[in-house]
Design a protein around this motif. Structure first.
Motif, PDB file in Angstrom:
ATOM      1  N   ALA A 159       0.916  -1.188   0.227  1.00  0.00           N
ATOM      2  CA  ALA A 159      -0.584  -0.488   0.261  1.00  0.00           C
ATOM      3  C   ALA A 159       0.625   1.601   0.197  1.00  0.00           C
ATOM      4  O   ALA A 159       0.517   2.526  -0.846  1.00  0.00           O
ATOM      5  N   LEU A 160       1.746   1.205   1.135  1.00  0.00           N
ATOM      6  CA  LEU A 160       2.674   2.233   1.285  1.00  0.00           C
ATOM      7  C   LEU A 160       3.482   2.647  -0.590  1.00  0.00           C
ATOM      8  O   LEU A 160       3.437   3.921  -0.674  1.00  0.00           O
ATOM      9  N   LYS A 161       3.731   1.734  -1.196  1.00  0.00           N
ATOM     10  CA  LYS A 161       4.655   1.522  -2.631  1.00  0.00           C
ATOM     11  C   LYS A 161       3.052   2.785  -3.549  1.00  0.00           C
ATOM     12  O   LYS A 161       3.524   3.031  -4.150  1.00  0.00           O
ATOM     13  N   ARG A 162       2.207   1.921  -3.387  1.00  0.00           N
ATOM     14  CA  ARG A 162       0.996   2.293  -4.303  1.00  0.00           C
ATOM     15  C   ARG A 162       0.641   3.689  -4.606  1.00  0.00           C
ATOM     16  O   ARG A 162       0.065   4.608  -5.256  1.00  0.00           O
ATOM     17  N   MET A 163       0.361   4.275  -3.021  1.00  0.00           N
ATOM     18  CA  MET A 163       0.276   5.573  -2.704  1.00  0.00           C
ATOM     19  C   MET A 163       1.166   6.881  -2.979  1.00  0.00           C
ATOM     20  O   MET A 163       0.948   7.326  -3.461  1.00  0.00           O
ATOM     21  N   GLN A 164       2.841   6.009  -2.480  1.00  0.00           N
ATOM     22  CA  GLN A 164       3.781   7.053  -2.993  1.00  0.00           C
ATOM     23  C   GLN A 164       3.453   7.055  -4.429  1.00  0.00           C
ATOM     24  O   GLN A 164       3.917   8.601  -5.366  1.00  0.00           O
ATOM     25  N   GLU A 165       3.021   5.519  -5.490  1.00  0.00           N
ATOM     26  CA  GLU A 165       3.239   6.316  -6.857  1.00  0.00           C
ATOM     27  C   GLU A 165       1.996   7.043  -7.686  1.00  0.00           C
ATOM     28  O   GLU A 165       1.822   7.455  -8.407  1.00  0.00           O
ATOM     29  N   ALA A 166       0.872   7.087  -6.625  1.00  0.00           N
ATOM     30  CA  ALA A 166      -1.120   7.711  -6.641  1.00  0.00           C
ATOM     31  C   ALA A 166       0.697   9.343  -6.875  1.00  0.00           C
ATOM     32  O   ALA A 166      -1.351   9.812  -6.819  1.00  0.00           O
ATOM     33  N   GLY A 167       1.316   9.817  -5.894  1.00  0.00           N
ATOM     34  CA  GLY A 167       1.715  11.099  -5.800  1.00  0.00           C
ATOM     35  C   GLY A 167       1.255  11.275  -4.155  1.00  0.00           C
ATOM     36  O   GLY A 167       1.872  12.852  -4.221  1.00  0.00           O
TER      37      GLY A 167
END
Ligand SMILES: C[S@@+](CC[C@H](N)C(=O)[O-])C[C@H]1O[C@@H](n2cnc3c(N)ncnc32)[C@H](O)[C@@H]1O
Length: 284
Positions: A259-267
């Motif tokens: 989730a952390l990785k995807r949230m960072q990728e989301a901006g």
């Protein structure tokens, strides 16, 4: 307690009533709303009766005292568990007692933390993670409405979304959820957060509380596409709290990492673990 509210009991009240019987008491102060208030009930050889007329026999109270997963609603001199089969999701939803605020069970999964903490304390930790909670707030998963109710104490407005009419039915019967239906600051939307969030304008919320069911029940609410939408509707300078689960458990630890990785990728500029709140906070 409001006069229109039905009497709701759990093993907690049933235990006190059985103890009062053993002690030979004729009256007892007992809560008709899972601990929020008390009334004076009368004990007889058959059972107990409430000032509002409802009655319950000792056999029923004996059964209730052994049920750790259901709360019960009294209707005249009968009672039934607060439980619905949701045709919409094909899942059973029920109101689950604790010694504090109740939780909700959906398909056997508990919707709040209950180990060494009660659902209301759990809620306060979620809110504290993004304090001060001010302005317009989005609550993506209503449940029993605890996060919406607590956020509404300081926010200007709370928009809260619930997918399951069964969950809403349980909340309607929960004494601890009544502000959800009466607070002028809370707007309830029935629908899938995954779709509903797409309809909101960019930057329209100062705070987001994202408290979805476990990953195995609602994987799309942990997806990069959904996180992008949450990022889009959050104001610059806004904060998002995302419940994920016990960071020290193997399952939630793994979900947190992804989730952390995807949230960072989301901006999101910064995503910080909040172990005390079993989640993460993301900043825009
Ligand atoms: C963990 S509970 C939320 C607890 C809530 N924050 C509270 O304070 O009581 C998750 C809720 O999300 C609902 N839900 C599941 N999928 C959803 C979706 N796609 N959109 C909106 N709500 C959803 C479930 O029915 C359940 O009521």
């Amino acid at each position: 307690m409001q006069l229109t509210q039905p009497i709701i009991l759990s093993y907690v009240q049933a235990e006190s009533l059985l103890k009062a019987k053993q002690q030979g008491k004729a009256f007892i102060e007992i809560s008709p709303d899972l601990g929020l208030s008390t009334v004076l009930a009368t004990l007889t050889s058959e059972g107990i009766s409430f000032p509002s007329g409802e009655r319950l026999d000792w056999q029923g109270l004996g059964k209730m005292s052994k049920s750790e997963v259901n709360c019960f609603i009294l209707e005249g001199d009968t009672y039934r568990p607060i439980q619905v089969f949701s045709e919409y999701t094909n899942r059973v939803c029920s109101l689950m007692p604790t010694r504090g605020a109740p939780s909700m069970l959906i398909a056997g999964f508990v919707m709040h933390r209950i180990k060494d903490i009660d659902p209301m304390q759990d809620t306060l930790r979620k809110i504290a993670a993004i304090s001060p909670v001010a302005g317009r707030v989005l609550d993506t998963a209503t449940g029993l409405g605890y996060t919406a109710i607590k956020a509404a104490k300081t926010a200007d407005e709370v928009v809260t979304i619930e997918l399951d009419p069964g969950a809403q039915e349980i909340a309607r019967l929960n004494p601890w959820s009544q502000e959800l239906f009466h607070s002028p600051k809370i707007q309830q939307i029935m629908g899938d957060a995954y779709e509903v969030v797409q309809t909101f304008e960019d930057g329209s919320f100062a705070r987001i509380i994202h408290d979805p069911p476990t990953f195995s029940l609602a994987g799309e609410l942990y997806s990069g596409v959904f996180y992008q939408q949450l990022f889009r509707v959050l104001k610059r300078g806004g904060r998002l709290y995302h419940y994920i689960g016990d960071p020290n458990s193997k399952a939630s630890g793994g979900v947190t990492k992804g989730a952390l990785k995807r949230m960072q990728e989301a901006g999101f500029a910064r995503v910080v673990r909040k172990p005390e709140a079993f989640g993460v906070v993301a900043y825009k």
